[in-house]
Design an enzyme around this catalytic site. Structure first.
Site, PDB file in Angstrom:
ATOM      1  N   CYS A   1     -44.997  14.913  74.970  1.00 47.40           N
ATOM      2  CA  CYS A   1     -44.344  14.593  76.249  1.00 47.40           C
ATOM      3  C   CYS A   1     -42.987  15.283  76.264  1.00 47.40           C
ATOM      4  O   CYS A   1     -42.781  16.263  75.539  1.00 47.40           O
ATOM      5  CB  CYS A   1     -44.251  13.082  76.462  1.00 47.40           C
TER       6      CYS A   1
ATOM      7  N   ARG B   1     -43.923   8.228  76.170  1.00 47.25           N
ATOM      8  CA  ARG B   1     -45.369   8.379  76.352  1.00 47.25           C
ATOM      9  C   ARG B   1     -46.086   8.862  75.100  1.00 47.25           C
ATOM     10  O   ARG B   1     -47.097   8.266  74.690  1.00 47.25           O
ATOM     11  CB  ARG B   1     -45.646   9.352  77.520  1.00 47.25           C
TER      12      ARG B   1
ATOM     13  N   ASP C   1     -43.694   9.559  83.956  1.00 51.46           N
ATOM     14  CA  ASP C   1     -42.659   9.281  82.962  1.00 51.46           C
ATOM     15  C   ASP C   1     -42.051   7.909  83.265  1.00 51.46           C
ATOM     16  O   ASP C   1     -41.453   7.724  84.322  1.00 51.46           O
ATOM     17  CB  ASP C   1     -41.593  10.372  83.046  1.00 51.46           C
TER      18      ASP C   1
HETATM   19  P1  4NP Z   1     -40.997  10.636  77.432  1.00 55.41           P
HETATM   20  O1  4NP Z   1     -39.873  10.028  78.389  1.00 55.41           O
HETATM   21  O2  4NP Z   1     -41.078  12.117  77.772  1.00 55.41           O
HETATM   22  O3  4NP Z   1     -42.234   9.912  77.837  1.00 55.41           O
HETATM   23  O4  4NP Z   1     -40.547  10.385  76.021  1.00 55.41           O
HETATM   24  C1  4NP Z   1     -38.562  10.537  78.431  1.00 55.41           C
HETATM   25  C2  4NP Z   1     -37.595   9.978  77.623  1.00 55.41           C
HETATM   26  C3  4NP Z   1     -36.312  10.454  77.669  1.00 55.41           C
HETATM   27  C4  4NP Z   1     -35.981  11.494  78.523  1.00 55.41           C
HETATM   28  C5  4NP Z   1     -36.953  12.057  79.327  1.00 55.41           C
HETATM   29  C6  4NP Z   1     -38.247  11.569  79.272  1.00 55.41           C
HETATM   30  N1  4NP Z   1     -34.654  11.966  78.586  1.00 55.41           N
HETATM   31  O5  4NP Z   1     -34.380  12.818  79.450  1.00 55.41           O
HETATM   32  O6  4NP Z   1     -33.813  11.548  77.788  1.00 55.41           O
END
Ligand code: 4NP
Length: 152
Positions: free
Chosen positions: A10, A16, A124
């Site tokens: 991800c 995710r 997300d």
């Molecule tokens: P993930 O969610 O891609 O599902 O881990 C996110 C967690 C943090 C960030 C973006 C997406 N961030 O920009 O910090």
């Protein structure tokens, strides 16, 4: 016998993909399969999963609290047999590091397993509430059932 190696990807590797990693691990024999996760971004390298991902996994008896964030690299194409990405921007970022068609063939949008050809994103959940994590859990659980059927 060589293990089949599966990578979940991800953006942050805290919401995710660690959840997908934890779910798939419970469905596959650890003697035959390796499951890992990474993020295309580097903000959360070394960090544990988001506490809301840890909580929803725990609700279903899966412990992902020991996982730590790492960034996806082109080496992952060598190290893994199957790479499942959560959304279309992950797909773009991962494919940008592919060196040949063999690399590209390893990459699948994970919800294509449930909605073939529709290019549906796993949303997300980072900026939303706890219900987003529950929804993501259910989608990933269903997709991981398909991976298990296809692979074994
Ligand atoms: P993930 O969610 O891609 O599902 O881990 C996110 C967690 C943090 C960030 C973006 C997406 N961030 O920009 O910090």
């Amino acid at each position: 016998m060589n293990k089949t190696k599966i990578l979940m990807v991800c953006l942050g590797n805290i919401c995710r993909s660690p959840l997908a990693e934890g779910i798939l691990r419970t469905k596959l024999d650890a003697n035959q399969y390796t499951v890992d996760s990474s993020g295309t971004g580097n903000w959360h390298v070394g960090n544990p999963p988001d506490k809301r991902s840890i909580a929803v996994a725990k609700k279903y008896d899966i412990d992902i609290s020991d996982l730590r964030g790492r960034q996806f690299t082109s080496r992952d194409f060598t190290d893994f047999d199957h790479i499942y990405v959560m959304d279309s921007s992950n797909l773009e970022n991962v494919l940008a590091l592919a060196q040949d068609q063999e690399d590209r063939n390893k990459v699948t949008m994970i919800l294509d397993l449930i909605f073939p050809g529709e290019r549906v994103d796993v949303p997300d959940p980072y900026y939303g509430g706890d219900d987003g994590f529950e929804r993501v859990y259910k989608m990933l659980d269903e997709a991981c059932d398909v991976i298990t059927q296809q692979i074994s």
